[in-house]
Write a protein that holds these residues in place. Structure first.
Motif, mmCIF file in Angstrom:
data_model
loop_
_atom_site.group_PDB
_atom_site.id
_atom_site.type_symbol
_atom_site.label_atom_id
_atom_site.label_comp_id
_atom_site.label_asym_id
_atom_site.label_seq_id
_atom_site.Cartn_x
_atom_site.Cartn_y
_atom_site.Cartn_z
ATOM 1 N N PHE A 128 0.735 -1.225 -0.086
ATOM 2 C CA PHE A 128 0.039 0.022 -0.090
ATOM 3 C C PHE A 128 0.932 1.301 0.269
ATOM 4 C CE2 PHE A 128 -3.243 -2.944 1.844
ATOM 5 C CZ PHE A 128 -4.262 -2.556 0.953
ATOM 6 N N VAL A 129 0.761 2.138 -0.834
ATOM 7 C CA VAL A 129 1.109 3.472 -1.012
ATOM 8 C C VAL A 129 0.212 4.556 -0.942
ATOM 9 C CG1 VAL A 129 2.429 5.015 -2.354
ATOM 10 C CG2 VAL A 129 3.248 2.763 -2.411
ATOM 11 N N LEU A 130 -0.166 5.200 0.257
ATOM 12 C CA LEU A 130 -0.944 6.193 0.790
ATOM 13 C C LEU A 130 -0.434 7.468 0.335
ATOM 14 C CD1 LEU A 130 -2.075 4.609 3.807
ATOM 15 C CD2 LEU A 130 -2.801 3.950 1.687
ATOM 16 N N CYS A 131 -0.868 8.164 -0.683
ATOM 17 C CA CYS A 131 -0.411 9.425 -0.941
ATOM 18 C C CYS A 131 -1.282 10.589 -0.412
ATOM 19 C CB CYS A 131 -0.683 9.592 -2.481
ATOM 20 S SG CYS A 131 0.374 8.035 -3.542
ATOM 21 N N ASN A 132 -0.430 11.321 0.663
ATOM 22 C CA ASN A 132 -1.278 12.250 1.436
ATOM 23 C C ASN A 132 -0.727 13.567 1.006
ATOM 24 O OD1 ASN A 132 -3.163 12.259 3.435
ATOM 25 N ND2 ASN A 132 -1.965 10.846 4.415
ATOM 26 N N GLY A 133 -1.101 14.699 1.646
ATOM 27 C CA GLY A 133 -0.725 16.102 1.063
ATOM 28 C C GLY A 133 -1.444 16.893 -0.040
ATOM 29 N N PHE A 134 -1.091 17.873 -0.093
ATOM 30 C CA PHE A 134 -1.803 18.871 -1.138
ATOM 31 C C PHE A 134 -1.169 18.708 -2.428
ATOM 32 C CE2 PHE A 134 -2.558 22.828 -3.070
ATOM 33 C CZ PHE A 134 -4.101 23.126 -2.941
ATOM 34 N N LYS A 135 -2.087 18.288 -3.239
ATOM 35 C CA LYS A 135 -1.391 17.687 -4.535
ATOM 36 C C LYS A 135 -1.638 18.393 -5.690
ATOM 37 C CE LYS A 135 -2.779 13.304 -2.578
ATOM 38 N NZ LYS A 135 -3.760 13.851 -1.817
ATOM 39 N N ARG A 136 -0.622 18.670 -6.483
ATOM 40 C CA ARG A 136 -0.477 19.691 -7.726
ATOM 41 C C ARG A 136 0.207 18.738 -8.850
ATOM 42 N NH1 ARG A 136 -4.692 20.962 -6.445
ATOM 43 N NH2 ARG A 136 -5.352 23.214 -6.300
ATOM 44 N N GLU A 137 0.355 19.504 -10.012
ATOM 45 C CA GLU A 137 0.733 18.866 -11.163
ATOM 46 C C GLU A 137 1.758 17.592 -11.105
ATOM 47 O OE1 GLU A 137 2.141 20.203 -15.650
ATOM 48 O OE2 GLU A 137 1.716 21.699 -14.000
ATOM 49 N N GLU A 138 3.084 18.112 -10.541
ATOM 50 C CA GLU A 138 3.982 16.780 -10.660
ATOM 51 C C GLU A 138 3.656 15.608 -9.649
ATOM 52 O OE1 GLU A 138 8.945 16.881 -10.101
ATOM 53 O OE2 GLU A 138 7.654 18.461 -9.013
ATOM 54 N N TYR A 139 3.236 16.066 -8.463
ATOM 55 C CA TYR A 139 2.869 15.107 -7.689
ATOM 56 C C TYR A 139 1.647 14.113 -8.286
ATOM 57 C CZ TYR A 139 1.942 13.019 -2.745
ATOM 58 O OH TYR A 139 1.860 12.103 -1.674
ATOM 59 N N ILE A 140 0.716 14.764 -8.572
ATOM 60 C CA ILE A 140 -0.396 14.063 -9.597
ATOM 61 C C ILE A 140 0.113 13.307 -10.659
ATOM 62 C CG2 ILE A 140 -2.444 14.328 -10.713
ATOM 63 C CD1 ILE A 140 -3.451 16.404 -8.702
ATOM 64 N N SER A 141 0.933 13.763 -11.441
ATOM 65 C CA SER A 141 1.661 13.133 -12.527
ATOM 66 C C SER A 141 2.246 11.803 -12.057
ATOM 67 C CB SER A 141 2.457 14.156 -13.188
ATOM 68 O OG SER A 141 2.971 13.361 -14.342
ATOM 69 N N LYS A 142 3.070 11.839 -11.056
ATOM 70 C CA LYS A 142 3.775 10.600 -10.693
ATOM 71 C C LYS A 142 2.858 9.661 -9.945
ATOM 72 C CE LYS A 142 8.185 12.925 -10.178
ATOM 73 N NZ LYS A 142 9.413 13.463 -9.446
ATOM 74 N N ILE A 143 1.808 10.005 -9.361
ATOM 75 C CA ILE A 143 0.743 9.286 -8.893
ATOM 76 C C ILE A 143 0.321 8.443 -9.855
ATOM 77 C CG2 ILE A 143 -1.444 8.952 -7.701
ATOM 78 C CD1 ILE A 143 -0.392 11.341 -5.740
ATOM 79 N N GLN A 144 -0.176 9.106 -10.927
ATOM 80 C CA GLN A 144 -0.822 8.513 -12.245
ATOM 81 C C GLN A 144 0.004 7.559 -12.631
ATOM 82 O OE1 GLN A 144 -1.614 12.496 -14.086
ATOM 83 N NE2 GLN A 144 -3.743 12.356 -13.311
ATOM 84 N N ASN A 145 1.219 7.859 -12.842
ATOM 85 C CA ASN A 145 2.241 6.974 -13.468
ATOM 86 C C ASN A 145 2.442 5.622 -12.632
ATOM 87 O OD1 ASN A 145 2.706 8.677 -15.730
ATOM 88 N ND2 ASN A 145 4.731 9.778 -14.658
ATOM 89 N N LEU A 146 2.161 5.917 -11.395
ATOM 90 C CA LEU A 146 2.446 4.786 -10.619
ATOM 91 C C LEU A 146 1.292 3.673 -10.842
ATOM 92 C CD1 LEU A 146 4.354 3.768 -8.341
ATOM 93 C CD2 LEU A 146 2.903 4.945 -6.613
ATOM 94 N N ILE A 147 0.301 4.329 -10.912
ATOM 95 C CA ILE A 147 -1.083 3.590 -10.943
ATOM 96 C C ILE A 147 -1.264 3.014 -12.559
ATOM 97 C CG2 ILE A 147 -3.783 3.870 -11.123
ATOM 98 C CD1 ILE A 147 -3.631 5.905 -8.689
ATOM 99 N N ASN A 148 -0.846 3.635 -13.204
ATOM 100 C CA ASN A 148 -0.976 3.241 -14.757
ATOM 101 C C ASN A 148 -0.091 2.343 -14.862
ATOM 102 O OD1 ASN A 148 -3.058 4.924 -15.307
ATOM 103 N ND2 ASN A 148 -1.481 6.490 -16.109
ATOM 104 N N ASN A 149 1.250 2.031 -14.224
ATOM 105 C CA ASN A 149 2.039 0.830 -14.495
ATOM 106 C C ASN A 149 1.605 -0.102 -13.708
ATOM 107 O OD1 ASN A 149 3.503 2.439 -16.276
ATOM 108 N ND2 ASN A 149 4.805 3.541 -14.690
#
Length: 465
Positions: A128-149
Motif C-alpha cells: 500500500f502506498v498512501l499518498c497524502n498531502g496537497f497535490k498539484r501537477e508534479e505529484y499528481i502526474s507521478k501518482i498517475q504513472n504509478l497507478i497506470n504502471n
C-alpha cells in the motif's frame, strides 16, 4: 551525602532502563552501544542511527494491534504504514521494509523513492502506498504513472475538492481513493480546523456530489489525523468519536468504504520519566471503533496506522563534547558544545522539543546545574530547562576531564529540517553520521554513512568553487 551524578539519576528516575545502563567504568550504554567507545572511535560531534530499534518498534506496534483485535474479536486486518517524511534515508526505509509494512507519502519526490524501492524489489504492487498531502501537477502526474504502471494498492488521499478531477484525468482505470478529515485542532492552537482535508460536515455531501456516481473512482478509505498525535485525553477521544460518526454515515451509503487510516502517531520517549501506556491506547482505540460500528450495525474497518516518529525517532542519537564552560554571572554556567543545536537538533530551538539528554561519561563525579550553548553566534542556539522538562544537571565541568554528552531519540525529522548536506547556520558543519546495525550473529557493525562537512562542501554550494 549523595552528590554524584549517578546518585541524582537513581534518586529521580527508575534506572537503569531498557535502553540505558551504566557499565563498570560508569560510562553510558545505549541499547548495546558503548557510547564512549563510539565517541572515541569516530570522534565528535557525531550523529548515529541504530537500525535494530526501527524493527523493534514496528514489531511492537503490530503485536499490540494483533492482540487488541483478537481480544475484541475485531474481524478486519491491520496495516502498519511508515511516514517517509520522518526520515527519507535509504537505510531507514530498508530496515523498516524488512517488517512487511506499507508506505505513506507526502510529496512528488516521495514517489521517486517508491519507484526506486520497487526496482530493487523492496516493495511490490501489493504494498500500500498512501499518498497524502496537497497535490498539484508534479505529484499528481507521478501518482498517475504509478497507478497506470500497475500499482493497484496506490491510494491517493483526497485533500481538497479539486483533486479527484485532477487525478482522474490521466488514469486509465478506476482508482481507489481515500478522503482526509479536516479535524478540529486542540483548543490551544491559533486556528480551529486543520488546513488539510475536508471538514467533518462536508464529507458526506462531497461523496454524494463527486464520488458516488463517478465511475473513475472508488472510495476505499477515510483518513483521520490528529496533529498532536495519539494521546489519552478528552480532545483525542472526542475527535475519534466524530470520525467514527462520519465513517458510519459514509459506510451506509458507500459499500466500498472498508478502511480507516489513523494518523498522528504514537509519542516517543523524551525523558527518563516518560510514561505512556501504548498497550492501553491500542486496546481502547480498537474497542471504541468496534463499539461504534456494532451500535450502528456496520462492518468494522480495516485499520491502517501512519507512524513516522514512532518508527524511526528512537533509533537516532547525537553526541557532543563540552569544549569550555563560560560563567556569565553568579548563577549561570554555560557548557559550550562542539556543534550547533540549530544545525543538528533544529526542533530543540524551533519548537522547544525535548530529547533525552545524558552524559556519556563521568557518572561518578559531582554534578552541577548548567545551560548548554551551541557554536553559532545566534542567541537562540541553546538548550535549557524549557526544552529539558526540568533544570539541566550534568557532571561538573573540569578542563582536565573532558565531558561528553548524548542526545537520544533524535531520529525523526532532524536531518531533513536541518537541511542535511546543505548550508548550515553560521557554516557550522553537519557532523559525521554513523549507521549501526547487527549482523547475523547479533554483533554490532558500524558504517560511516557521511563524513563531516568540509569547507569545500560549503564553498561549492555558495558558488566560490
Amino acid at each position: 551525602m549523595n552528590t554524584k551524578y549517578i546518585d541524582l539519576i537513581n534518586q529521580t528516575f527508575d534506572f537503569p532502563q531498557e535502553e540505558f545502563k551504566i557499565d563498570s567504568n560508569k560510562n553510558l550504554h545505549f541499547h548495546d552501544i558503548d557510547t564512549m567507545k563510539l565517541a572515541e572511535e569516530f570522534g565528535t560531534p557525531l550523529k548515529f542511527t541504530y537500525l535494530p530499534k526501527i524493527s523493534q518498534n514496528i514489531q511492537n506496534a503490530k503485536s499490540m494491534f494483533e492482540r487488541a483485535m483478537k481480544k475484541h474479536k475485531f474481524k478486519a486486518k491491520y496495516h502498519y504504514c511508515y511516514c517517509t517524511k520522518s526520515s527519507h534515508f535509504k537505510h531507514v526505509l530498508d530496515e523498516a521494509l524488512k517488517n512487511d509494512i506499507h508506505i505513506e507519502t507526502s510529496s512528488a519526490f516521495d514517489i521517486d523513492i517508491v519507484e526506486n524501492l520497487k526496482r530493487e524489489g523492496s516493495i511490490t504492487d501489493k504494498t500500500f502506498v498512501l499518498c497524502n498531502g496537497f497535490k498539484r501537477e508534479e505529484y499528481i502526474s507521478k501518482i498517475q504513472n504509478l497507478i497506470n504502471n500497475g500499482h493497484k494498492n496506490c491510494i491517493p488521499i483526497i485533500d481538497n475538492y479539486e483533486e479527484i478531477g485532477l487525478l482522474t484525468e490521466g488514469v486509465k482505470k478506476k482508482i481507489n481513493i481515500g478522503i482526509r478529515i479536516a479535524s478540529e485542532e486542540e483548543p490551544k492552537f491559533e486556528f480551529y480546523t486543520s488546513r488539510l482535508g475536508i471538514g467533518y460536515k462536508n464529507i458526506v455531501d462531497f461523496y454524494r456530489r463527486e464520488v458516488k456516481e463517478n465511475n473513475k473512482v472508488n472510495l476505499k478509505m477515510l483518513h483521520f489525523f490528529i496533529n498532536t498525535g495519539i494521546k489519552d485525553n478528552a480532545y483525542y477521544w472526542n475527535e475519534l468519536s466524530k470520525c467514527m460518526k462520519v465513517y458510519i454515515s459514509l459506510k451506509r451509503i458507500c459499500p466500498s468504504l472498508d478502511s480507516l487510516n489513523i494518523g498522528g502517531g504514537f509519542p516517543i520517549k523524551n525523558s527518563l520519566g516518560f510514561n505512556y501506556d501504548y498497550e492501553y491506547m491500542v486496546d481502547e482505540i480498537i474497542c471504541q471503533i468496534k463499539d461504534a460500528c456494532e451500535d450502528a450495525e456496520v462492518q468494522v474497518p480495516h485499520i491502517f496506522t501512519e507512524f513516522g516518529s514512532y518508527t524511526v525517532g528512537e533509533s537516532g542519537g547525537a553526541i557532543y563534547k563540552v569544549l569550555y564552560q563560560k560563567k556569565q554571572n553568579d548563577r549561570e554556567r554555560w557548557n559550550m558544545i562542539n556543534s550547533s543545536f540549530i544545525t543538528t537538533l533544529p526542533d530543540s530551538w524551533a519548537i522547544n522539543k525535548r530529547f533525552i539528554l545524558l552524559p556519556l561519561n563521568r557518572w561518578n563525579d559531582v554534578y552541577e546545574r548548567v545551560l548548554l550553548g551551541g557554536l553559532t553566534c545566534d542567541s537562540d542556539d541553546y538548550y535549557n530547562s524549557e526544552q529539558h522538562i526540568n533544570a539541566i544537571y550534568l557532571p561538573a565541568y573540569k578542563e582536565e576531564k573532558p565531558l561528553y554528552l548524548g542526545f537520544f531519540n533524535t531520529g525523526a525529522y532532524q536531518e531533513s529540517i536541518g537541511g542535511y548536506g546543505g548550508l548550515q547556520h553560521c557554516l557550522i558543519p553537519q557532523p559525521k553520521h554513523v549507521i549501526i546495525s547487527k549482523n547475523n550473529e547479533g554483533k554490532l557493525e558500524y558504517k560511516v554513512f557521511k563524513e563531516k562537512q568540509t569547507a569545500s562542501d560549503f564553498l561549492k554550494i555558495l558558488g566560490y568553487e
